[in-house]
Design a protein around this motif. Structure first.
Motif, PDB file in Angstrom:
ATOM      1  N   HIS A 279       0.818  -1.209   0.000  1.00  0.00           N
ATOM      2  CA  HIS A 279       0.000   0.000   0.000  1.00  0.00           C
ATOM      3  C   HIS A 279       0.852   1.258   0.000  1.00  0.00           C
ATOM      4  CE1 HIS A 279      -3.121   2.918   1.399  1.00  0.00           C
ATOM      5  NE2 HIS A 279      -3.894   2.166   0.647  1.00  0.00           N
TER       6      HIS A 279
ATOM      7  N   LEU B 202       1.969   0.279  -4.346  1.00  0.00           N
ATOM      8  CA  LEU B 202       0.633   0.348  -4.938  1.00  0.00           C
ATOM      9  C   LEU B 202       0.712   0.535  -6.450  1.00  0.00           C
ATOM     10  CD1 LEU B 202      -2.207   0.170  -3.694  1.00  0.00           C
ATOM     11  CD2 LEU B 202      -2.294   2.665  -3.723  1.00  0.00           C
TER      12      LEU B 202
ATOM     13  N   ARG C 150      -0.477  -2.298  -9.358  1.00  0.00           N
ATOM     14  CA  ARG C 150      -1.385  -1.966 -10.455  1.00  0.00           C
ATOM     15  C   ARG C 150      -0.763  -2.316 -11.810  1.00  0.00           C
ATOM     16  NH1 ARG C 150      -0.972   3.474 -10.734  1.00  0.00           N
ATOM     17  NH2 ARG C 150       0.353   3.233 -12.558  1.00  0.00           N
TER      18      ARG C 150
ATOM     19  N   HIS D 236      -6.545  -1.061   4.386  1.00  0.00           N
ATOM     20  CA  HIS D 236      -5.932  -0.859   3.074  1.00  0.00           C
ATOM     21  C   HIS D 236      -6.342  -1.923   2.063  1.00  0.00           C
ATOM     22  CE1 HIS D 236      -2.458   1.549   5.127  1.00  0.00           C
ATOM     23  NE2 HIS D 236      -3.537   2.273   4.939  1.00  0.00           N
TER      24      HIS D 236
ATOM     25  N   ASP E 128      -8.278  -0.809  -1.209  1.00  0.00           N
ATOM     26  CA  ASP E 128      -7.425  -0.111  -2.173  1.00  0.00           C
ATOM     27  C   ASP E 128      -6.643  -1.114  -3.015  1.00  0.00           C
ATOM     28  OD1 ASP E 128      -8.267   2.339  -1.227  1.00  0.00           O
ATOM     29  OD2 ASP E 128      -6.493   2.693  -0.006  1.00  0.00           O
TER      30      ASP E 128
ATOM     31  N   ALA F 135      -8.866  -2.916  -5.499  1.00  0.00           N
ATOM     32  CA  ALA F 135      -9.213  -2.040  -6.616  1.00  0.00           C
ATOM     33  C   ALA F 135      -8.107  -1.982  -7.659  1.00  0.00           C
ATOM     34  CB  ALA F 135      -9.518  -0.628  -6.094  1.00  0.00           C
ATOM     35  N   HIS F 136      -6.883  -2.302  -7.241  1.00  0.00           N
ATOM     36  CA  HIS F 136      -5.744  -2.310  -8.159  1.00  0.00           C
ATOM     37  C   HIS F 136      -5.411  -3.714  -8.653  1.00  0.00           C
ATOM     38  CE1 HIS F 136      -5.204   1.745  -6.592  1.00  0.00           C
ATOM     39  NE2 HIS F 136      -4.308   1.976  -7.510  1.00  0.00           N
TER      40      HIS F 136
END
Length: 224
Positions: free
Chosen positions: A9, A14, A18, A36, A39, A42-43
């Protein structure tokens, strides 16, 4: 490729997650804070909540089981004191490396920092902030530990990190002039290094430059 990212994170972790997810890799992200998790998802990164300041080698080894590579991109972060520089930037990196050995994960990348040589043998410029000295000492100790291990390691020492958009062009070599580099480009270089096993055993410094990242990584694979 199945990749485990410690510090998933963080601002580098991060972005790296991604990028790797976008190209179809399977990502596991180690984070300390369960908040976290969304997040990471989502990636495209599957979160594993594990505090590397408290975890056992066995627990980290279980997370690494079946992985093709591990990346240490964790850090105590701004505002932390000297004690956490040691427990995160050094001890957690050592823990990940030891767990990789135990899990049979040979490929490991470690994000370090330019400037660590300034504190070798206990020396440091007298004007340097004591917490920053502790940070550099922790990063250097983590490097020195990793270099003793029978792993296919690569150590990356970025210059000053910025949140500027990446340019895709860098200067990458065992020694480069001090400078800055966007975190996005750091992550892109890490992604390229994962695909370059010939960089195993190299300690590389990184700043912004003029060379496209694929060419810069290809150039260092031919170093003697």
């Amino acid at each position: 490729m199945r990749v485990v990212i410690a510090g998933a994170h963080g601002k580098v972790g991060l972005r790296l997650g991604r990028m790797l997810a976008d190209r179809g890799d399977e990502l596991i992200g180690i984070v300390r804070n369960p908040e976290h998790g969304p997040d990471l998802r989502a990636h495209g990164v599957a979160p594993i909540v594990l505090d590397l300041e408290q975890a056992t080698v066995e627990a980290v080894s279980d997370v690494l089981a079946g992985a093709d590579a591990a990346v240490f991109a964790a850090g105590a972060g701004p505002g932390s004191g000297a004690a956490r520089k040691d427990t995160v930037d050094r001890a957690a990196a050592v823990l990940l490396a030891e767990a990789a050995e135990q899990a049979g994960v040979r490929r490991i990348l470690q994000v370090s920092s330019m400037g660590v040589e300034q504190v070798r043998d206990g020396a440091a410029p007298p004007e340097m902030d004591e917490v920053f000295v502790a940070y550099l000492k922790a990063k250097l100790a983590a490097e020195e530990d990793l270099r003793t291990r029978d792993l296919d390691w690569t150590i990356l020492r970025p210059g000053g990190l910025t949140d500027a958009p990446g340019t895709g062009r860098v200067r990458l070599a065992p020694h480069v002039e001090r400078g800055q580099v966007p975190r996005e480009d750091v992550s892109a270089v890490l992604m390229a290094l994962l695909e370059a096993p010939a960089t195993a055993g190299l300690v590389l410094e990184l700043t912004s430059g003029d060379t496209p990242i694929p060419d810069a990584v290809s150039a260092v694979t031919s170093l003697p």
